[in-house]
Design a protein around this motif. Sequence first.
Motif, PDB file in Angstrom:
ATOM      1  N   LEU A  92       0.858  -1.183   0.000  1.00 22.10           N
ATOM      2  CA  LEU A  92       0.000   0.000   0.000  1.00 22.10           C
ATOM      3  C   LEU A  92       0.894   1.233   0.000  1.00 22.10           C
ATOM      4  N   PRO A  93       0.979   1.957  -1.122  1.00 20.87           N
ATOM      5  CA  PRO A  93       1.847   3.141  -1.193  1.00 20.87           C
ATOM      6  C   PRO A  93       1.555   4.125  -0.071  1.00 20.87           C
ATOM      7  N   ALA A  94       2.595   4.830   0.365  1.00 22.49           N
ATOM      8  CA  ALA A  94       2.465   5.747   1.496  1.00 22.49           C
ATOM      9  C   ALA A  94       1.338   6.756   1.331  1.00 22.49           C
ATOM     10  N   PRO A  95       1.153   7.398   0.154  1.00 24.26           N
ATOM     11  CA  PRO A  95       0.045   8.363   0.038  1.00 24.26           C
ATOM     12  C   PRO A  95      -1.327   7.734   0.284  1.00 24.26           C
ATOM     13  N   LEU A  96      -1.510   6.478  -0.140  1.00 20.99           N
ATOM     14  CA  LEU A  96      -2.791   5.812   0.113  1.00 20.99           C
ATOM     15  C   LEU A  96      -2.950   5.481   1.598  1.00 20.99           C
ATOM     16  N   ALA A  97      -1.869   5.043   2.239  1.00 21.07           N
ATOM     17  CA  ALA A  97      -1.924   4.773   3.674  1.00 21.07           C
ATOM     18  C   ALA A  97      -2.237   6.056   4.455  1.00 21.07           C
ATOM     19  N   ILE A  98      -1.594   7.143   4.061  1.00 23.15           N
ATOM     20  CA  ILE A  98      -1.870   8.441   4.687  1.00 23.15           C
ATOM     21  C   ILE A  98      -3.323   8.833   4.452  1.00 23.15           C
ATOM     22  N   GLY A  99      -3.828   8.524   3.244  1.00 21.30           N
ATOM     23  CA  GLY A  99      -5.217   8.826   2.938  1.00 21.30           C
ATOM     24  C   GLY A  99      -6.189   8.064   3.813  1.00 21.30           C
ATOM     25  N   VAL A 100      -5.874   6.821   4.161  1.00 18.37           N
ATOM     26  CA  VAL A 100      -6.737   6.044   5.050  1.00 18.37           C
ATOM     27  C   VAL A 100      -6.758   6.676   6.444  1.00 18.37           C
ATOM     28  N   VAL A 101      -5.593   7.086   6.942  1.00 19.77           N
ATOM     29  CA  VAL A 101      -5.531   7.729   8.258  1.00 19.77           C
ATOM     30  C   VAL A 101      -6.310   9.042   8.228  1.00 19.77           C
ATOM     31  N   PHE A 102      -6.132   9.820   7.170  1.00 16.27           N
ATOM     32  CA  PHE A 102      -6.870  11.081   7.038  1.00 16.27           C
ATOM     33  C   PHE A 102      -8.376  10.827   7.000  1.00 16.27           C
ATOM     34  N   PHE A 140     -12.134  21.803  13.398  1.00 15.14           N
ATOM     35  CA  PHE A 140     -10.999  22.008  14.288  1.00 15.14           C
ATOM     36  C   PHE A 140     -10.224  20.709  14.537  1.00 15.14           C
ATOM     37  N   LEU A 141     -10.978  19.608  14.769  1.00 19.24           N
ATOM     38  CA  LEU A 141     -10.328  18.371  15.194  1.00 19.24           C
ATOM     39  C   LEU A 141      -9.641  17.619  14.062  1.00 19.24           C
ATOM     40  N   THR A 142     -10.194  17.655  12.856  1.00 25.08           N
ATOM     41  CA  THR A 142      -9.585  16.899  11.759  1.00 25.08           C
ATOM     42  C   THR A 142      -8.148  17.341  11.477  1.00 25.08           C
ATOM     43  N   PRO A 143      -7.874  18.650  11.333  1.00 26.11           N
ATOM     44  CA  PRO A 143      -6.472  19.047  11.133  1.00 26.11           C
ATOM     45  C   PRO A 143      -5.572  18.693  12.312  1.00 26.11           C
ATOM     46  N   LEU A 148      -1.325  15.186  14.489  1.00 26.80           N
ATOM     47  CA  LEU A 148      -0.849  14.305  15.557  1.00 26.80           C
ATOM     48  C   LEU A 148      -0.478  12.923  15.029  1.00 26.80           C
ATOM     49  N   LEU A 149      -1.313  12.383  14.159  1.00 23.32           N
ATOM     50  CA  LEU A 149      -1.116  10.999  13.707  1.00 23.32           C
ATOM     51  C   LEU A 149      -0.152  10.861  12.540  1.00 23.32           C
ATOM     52  N   LEU A 150       0.000  11.927  11.747  1.00 23.58           N
ATOM     53  CA  LEU A 150       0.796  11.812  10.523  1.00 23.58           C
ATOM     54  C   LEU A 150       2.109  12.573  10.555  1.00 23.58           C
ATOM     55  N   ALA A 151       2.350  13.343  11.595  1.00 17.23           N
ATOM     56  CA  ALA A 151       3.569  14.156  11.644  1.00 17.23           C
ATOM     57  C   ALA A 151       4.822  13.286  11.536  1.00 17.23           C
ATOM     58  N   THR A 152       4.826  12.152  12.216  1.00 13.98           N
ATOM     59  CA  THR A 152       6.018  11.297  12.208  1.00 13.98           C
ATOM     60  C   THR A 152       6.152  10.489  10.923  1.00 13.98           C
ATOM     61  N   SER A 153       5.058  10.384  10.143  1.00 12.61           N
ATOM     62  CA  SER A 153       5.113   9.594   8.911  1.00 12.61           C
ATOM     63  C   SER A 153       5.436  10.445   7.692  1.00 12.61           C
ATOM     64  N   GLY A 154       5.582  11.747   7.894  1.00 15.17           N
ATOM     65  CA  GLY A 154       5.881  12.633   6.778  1.00 15.17           C
ATOM     66  C   GLY A 154       4.679  12.967   5.932  1.00 15.17           C
ATOM     67  N   GLY A 155       3.470  12.629   6.407  1.00 13.93           N
ATOM     68  CA  GLY A 155       2.277  12.897   5.616  1.00 13.93           C
ATOM     69  C   GLY A 155       1.665  14.248   5.861  1.00 13.93           C
ATOM     70  N   PHE A 156       2.163  14.972   6.840  1.00 13.92           N
ATOM     71  CA  PHE A 156       1.557  16.251   7.187  1.00 13.92           C
ATOM     72  C   PHE A 156       2.637  17.180   7.703  1.00 13.92           C
ATOM     73  N   ASP A 157       2.597  18.423   7.259  1.00 15.13           N
ATOM     74  CA  ASP A 157       3.572  19.414   7.685  1.00 15.13           C
ATOM     75  C   ASP A 157       2.920  20.337   8.722  1.00 15.13           C
ATOM     76  N   PRO A 158       3.322  20.259   9.996  1.00 14.33           N
ATOM     77  CA  PRO A 158       2.701  21.096  11.027  1.00 14.33           C
ATOM     78  C   PRO A 158       2.787  22.588  10.733  1.00 14.33           C
ATOM     79  N   SER A 159       3.750  23.003   9.911  1.00 12.76           N
ATOM     80  CA  SER A 159       3.882  24.430   9.613  1.00 12.76           C
ATOM     81  C   SER A 159       2.719  24.944   8.770  1.00 12.76           C
ATOM     82  N   SER A 160       1.880  24.030   8.251  1.00 17.23           N
ATOM     83  CA  SER A 160       0.759  24.465   7.421  1.00 17.23           C
ATOM     84  C   SER A 160      -0.445  24.910   8.246  1.00 17.23           C
ATOM     85  N   PHE A 161      -0.332  24.914   9.570  1.00 17.72           N
ATOM     86  CA  PHE A 161      -1.469  25.310  10.402  1.00 17.72           C
ATOM     87  C   PHE A 161      -1.911  26.744  10.120  1.00 17.72           C
ATOM     88  N   GLY A 162      -0.970  27.616   9.790  1.00 16.32           N
ATOM     89  CA  GLY A 162      -1.349  28.984   9.450  1.00 16.32           C
ATOM     90  C   GLY A 162      -2.237  29.017   8.224  1.00 16.32           C
TER      91      GLY A 162
END
Length: 330
Positions: A92-102, A140-143, A148-162
């Motif tokens: 399961l390619p990483a983008p699809l795995a990240i998509g399942v978590v999202f 509020f909770l989805t982002p 929280l769940l994807l930061a360590t997997s490289g699927g989400f950049d916390p700097s995008s909160f702005g």
Amino acid sequence: MRVRPDPYLVLLLVTVGIAALAPARGPMAQVVDVVVTVAIALLFFLYGARLSAAQALGGLKHWQLHGTVLAITFVLFPLLGLSVLLLPEWLLPAPLAIGVVFLCCLPSTVQSSIAFTGIARGNVPGAIVAASVSNVLGVFLTPLLAALLLATSGGFDPSSFGDIALRLLVPFLAGQAARPLIGGFVTRHKKRLTLLDRGAILLVVYAAFSEGMVAGIWEQITPLSLGVLFGICVLLLGLVLGATALGARLLGFDAADRITIVFCGSKKSLASGLPIAGVLFGGPAAALVVVPLLVFHQLQLVVCAMIANRLGRRRAHLDDDAPAGAPSRA
């Protein structure tokens, strides 16, 4: 029973096909990006203008039901979704795995949760409040959950909160603030504004899949990956449906509330998920991230439609056989 495909999902797939044949490139891609940014802001402004915070808070008097739905939506689902990150990337390619978590971090649907609850003769007022509260909190909770769940997997950049605050939260809060002024207009023109909502989402899908086509990321998907993804979505929906049905019974809810928990707790919102994904996972990878949501959306509609019709017939039969004034035995 024959279940027809969701017409809107067909439109989404047509949009994907258009993006594959005629993706936006160069200056046109820049124009599409600006239009999508405006469309997402308008979409969340209208979400805020539609949702009555006072009504939602008033309905929380039945906190046990709503708390159960929220726990399933924002705790159980994400915990189940995390397990897919353990799968090897060749499966399961990483983008699809990240998509399942999202997908697992998204709020419940509104329209289909209420509709299926009504068909199954459940607690419709409870479903309206539960789905509305889920969507309000999901902004509020989805982002936050995704971070929280994807930061360590490289699927989400916390700097995008702005960017998230500017494109999602600010328009949503502006819509809430403007509700006393435009709430009546929004209610009167609900059908027309729904077309505007759906058009904005189609734009988001076109932009994401265009970027994916230009970048050539579709080479990462194989028939094996799609088969594994479909199996994951089937397993995920089955586990949550079983957990909601059993958990609601063990917690002592009556039949109508159990139905509400099953249908509100097992859904994930396509309408909220696609624009949020466009903000959180901007770039070509967003096209792959939303594929699990598209698969799960159609699956949940087909399966839950069959369950709702079966429950509705069963409860109608039991109510017909029950003495006048007796509570439902379903």
